[in-house]
Design a protein around this motif. Structure first.
Motif, PDB file in Angstrom:
ATOM      1  N   LYS A   7       0.791  -1.317  -0.004  1.00  0.00           N
ATOM      2  CA  LYS A   7       0.171   0.111  -0.138  1.00  0.00           C
ATOM      3  C   LYS A   7       1.026   1.242   0.043  1.00  0.00           C
ATOM      4  O   LYS A   7       0.516   2.347  -0.632  1.00  0.00           O
ATOM      5  CB  LYS A   7      -0.986  -0.283   1.188  1.00  0.00           C
ATOM      6  CG  LYS A   7      -1.901   1.159   1.164  1.00  0.00           C
ATOM      7  CD  LYS A   7      -2.991   1.106   2.295  1.00  0.00           C
ATOM      8  CE  LYS A   7      -3.925   2.182   2.434  1.00  0.00           C
ATOM      9  NZ  LYS A   7      -4.829   2.091   3.384  1.00  0.00           N
ATOM     10  N   LEU A   8       1.887   1.244   0.593  1.00  0.00           N
ATOM     11  CA  LEU A   8       2.634   2.337   0.817  1.00  0.00           C
ATOM     12  C   LEU A   8       3.382   2.650  -0.382  1.00  0.00           C
ATOM     13  O   LEU A   8       3.794   3.850  -0.788  1.00  0.00           O
ATOM     14  CB  LEU A   8       3.904   2.029   1.892  1.00  0.00           C
ATOM     15  CG  LEU A   8       3.541   2.146   3.405  1.00  0.00           C
ATOM     16  CD1 LEU A   8       4.692   1.753   4.388  1.00  0.00           C
ATOM     17  CD2 LEU A   8       3.070   3.510   3.665  1.00  0.00           C
ATOM     18  N   HIS A   9       3.788   1.524  -1.245  1.00  0.00           N
ATOM     19  CA  HIS A   9       4.324   1.873  -2.553  1.00  0.00           C
ATOM     20  C   HIS A   9       3.531   1.844  -3.967  1.00  0.00           C
ATOM     21  O   HIS A   9       3.934   1.758  -4.931  1.00  0.00           O
ATOM     22  CB  HIS A   9       5.583   0.783  -2.783  1.00  0.00           C
ATOM     23  CG  HIS A   9       6.649   0.942  -1.613  1.00  0.00           C
ATOM     24  ND1 HIS A   9       7.519   1.726  -1.741  1.00  0.00           N
ATOM     25  CD2 HIS A   9       6.873   0.153  -0.725  1.00  0.00           C
ATOM     26  CE1 HIS A   9       8.570   1.766  -0.747  1.00  0.00           C
ATOM     27  NE2 HIS A   9       7.846   0.828  -0.023  1.00  0.00           N
ATOM     28  N   ALA A  10       2.173   1.754  -3.547  1.00  0.00           N
ATOM     29  CA  ALA A  10       1.279   1.709  -4.576  1.00  0.00           C
ATOM     30  C   ALA A  10       1.357   2.744  -5.485  1.00  0.00           C
ATOM     31  O   ALA A  10       0.872   2.923  -6.882  1.00  0.00           O
ATOM     32  CB  ALA A  10      -0.099   1.752  -4.144  1.00  0.00           C
ATOM     33  N   HIS A  11       1.991   4.029  -5.272  1.00  0.00           N
ATOM     34  CA  HIS A  11       1.996   5.302  -5.959  1.00  0.00           C
ATOM     35  C   HIS A  11       3.605   5.589  -6.490  1.00  0.00           C
ATOM     36  O   HIS A  11       3.801   6.645  -6.534  1.00  0.00           O
ATOM     37  CB  HIS A  11       1.471   6.238  -5.489  1.00  0.00           C
ATOM     38  CG  HIS A  11      -0.075   6.246  -5.418  1.00  0.00           C
ATOM     39  ND1 HIS A  11      -0.972   6.000  -6.278  1.00  0.00           N
ATOM     40  CD2 HIS A  11      -0.809   5.873  -3.930  1.00  0.00           C
ATOM     41  CE1 HIS A  11      -2.152   5.794  -5.727  1.00  0.00           C
ATOM     42  NE2 HIS A  11      -2.107   5.752  -4.442  1.00  0.00           N
ATOM     43  N   ASP A  12       4.433   4.493  -6.146  1.00  0.00           N
ATOM     44  CA  ASP A  12       5.872   4.831  -6.252  1.00  0.00           C
ATOM     45  C   ASP A  12       5.985   4.840  -8.061  1.00  0.00           C
ATOM     46  O   ASP A  12       5.192   4.591  -8.859  1.00  0.00           O
ATOM     47  CB  ASP A  12       6.842   3.865  -5.791  1.00  0.00           C
ATOM     48  CG  ASP A  12       6.524   2.482  -6.480  1.00  0.00           C
ATOM     49  OD1 ASP A  12       5.668   2.288  -7.329  1.00  0.00           O
ATOM     50  OD2 ASP A  12       7.129   1.597  -5.664  1.00  0.00           O
TER      51      ASP A  12
END
Length: 284
Positions: A7-12
């Motif tokens: 979830k934290l890296h869903a928009h990397d």
């Protein structure tokens, strides 16, 4: 814990690029459906069909090539509104880039894009070429002495710069070698219709080769549909796509359309190179 990290890296950046690629490939399917809807052969498709041909409304040539790839950064217009400015993806990534390099072809009459690059970056070098001009305007020279370079050369698919060649013609590869460059951050082209043969020849060695990236990060180009047919335009876009270029912005030249009794055969396209490790597709 794994779910939290995903979830934290869903928009990397890599995730956004992958999502944009999926959306773009979906558009390519829709393109083929649109082609099949109107004609069984691409050679039968008119670029701008007459208004009285059913079904209405039919299409324009540009409808087959929407800029449906999402730039993963800010999209900013550099240069004047109206004719001259260019839409760039992630221009902020060039602000402090020490080896920033810009090439611009066909840029003597309107240089607001080049001026904006020089004003908004610390070290970008602008190399401009126009066979119909003699130099930059004084504004450019005053903005960044030492960072703006002009030559009255034409971009071509083959070199022709020996004695008696007027104008002198260079391939992009030859100009880069002449300048000692291996990579260009942004390549801007306004070739007055010659873009089809010049750019096709330029990108052909990179078509289908995912391990070999074009030597530029973005392509900003004015496309002229003068004396072209749909198969030529389709092949042109498919060649660019096969070399890893994805259009993220388009601006139709409505001023030209108004001045030329309604024709709409000029458009500015901005492409992102999705291969290699250029500054626009790699994490900082």
């Amino acid at each position: 814990m794994g779910r939290v990290l995903r979830k934290l890296h869903a928009h990397d950046l890599p995730t956004r690029l992958a999502r944009s690629e999926r959306l773009y490939r979906s558009m390519l399917v829709q393109r083929q459906k649109l082609i099949a809807k109107f004609k069984p052969s691409t050679g039968d498709i008119a670029l701008f069909p007459p208004q009285d041909v059913p079904p209405w409304p039919p299409y324009t040539a540009w409808d087959f090539f929407p800029p449906s790839y999402n730039c993963p950064h800010e999209v900013d217009r550099l240069g004047t509104l109206g004719s001259g400015g260019q839409w760039v993806c992630g221009a902020s990534r060039l602000t402090t880039k020490p080896d920033c390099t810009i090439y611009s072809f066909g840029s003597t009459s309107e240089t607001s894009f080049e001026a904006a690059i020089l004003q908004n970056t610390h070290s970008c070098q602008v190399f401009a070429y126009d066979a119909n001009g003699a130099s930059f305007g004084t504004q450019i020279a005053e903005l960044a002495p030492g960072r703006a370079h002009f030559s009255p050369f034409a971009l071509a698919k083959k070199d022709a710069h020996g004695t008696g060649a007027v104008p002198k013609r260079y391939t992009l590869e030859s100009l880069m070698a002449l300048n000692g460059h291996e990579y260009i951050d942004v390549l801007r082209l306004d070739l007055e219709g010659a873009e089809f043969e010049v750019l096709t020849a330029l990108v052909k060695p990179y078509v289908g080769n995912t391990r070999k990236a074009l030597p530029f990060g973005q392509l900003l180009i004015q496309i002229h549909l003068w004396e072209t047919a749909f198969p030529q335009v389709l092949a042109f876009f498919e060649t660019l796509e096969a070399a890893g270029l994805r259009p993220f912005w388009c601006e139709y030249n409505l001023l030209y359309q108004r001045q030329n009794k309604g024709t709409s055969d000029l458009a500015e396209y901005s492409f992102l190179n999705t291969r290699g490790s250029n500054v626009f597709i790699q994490n900082e």
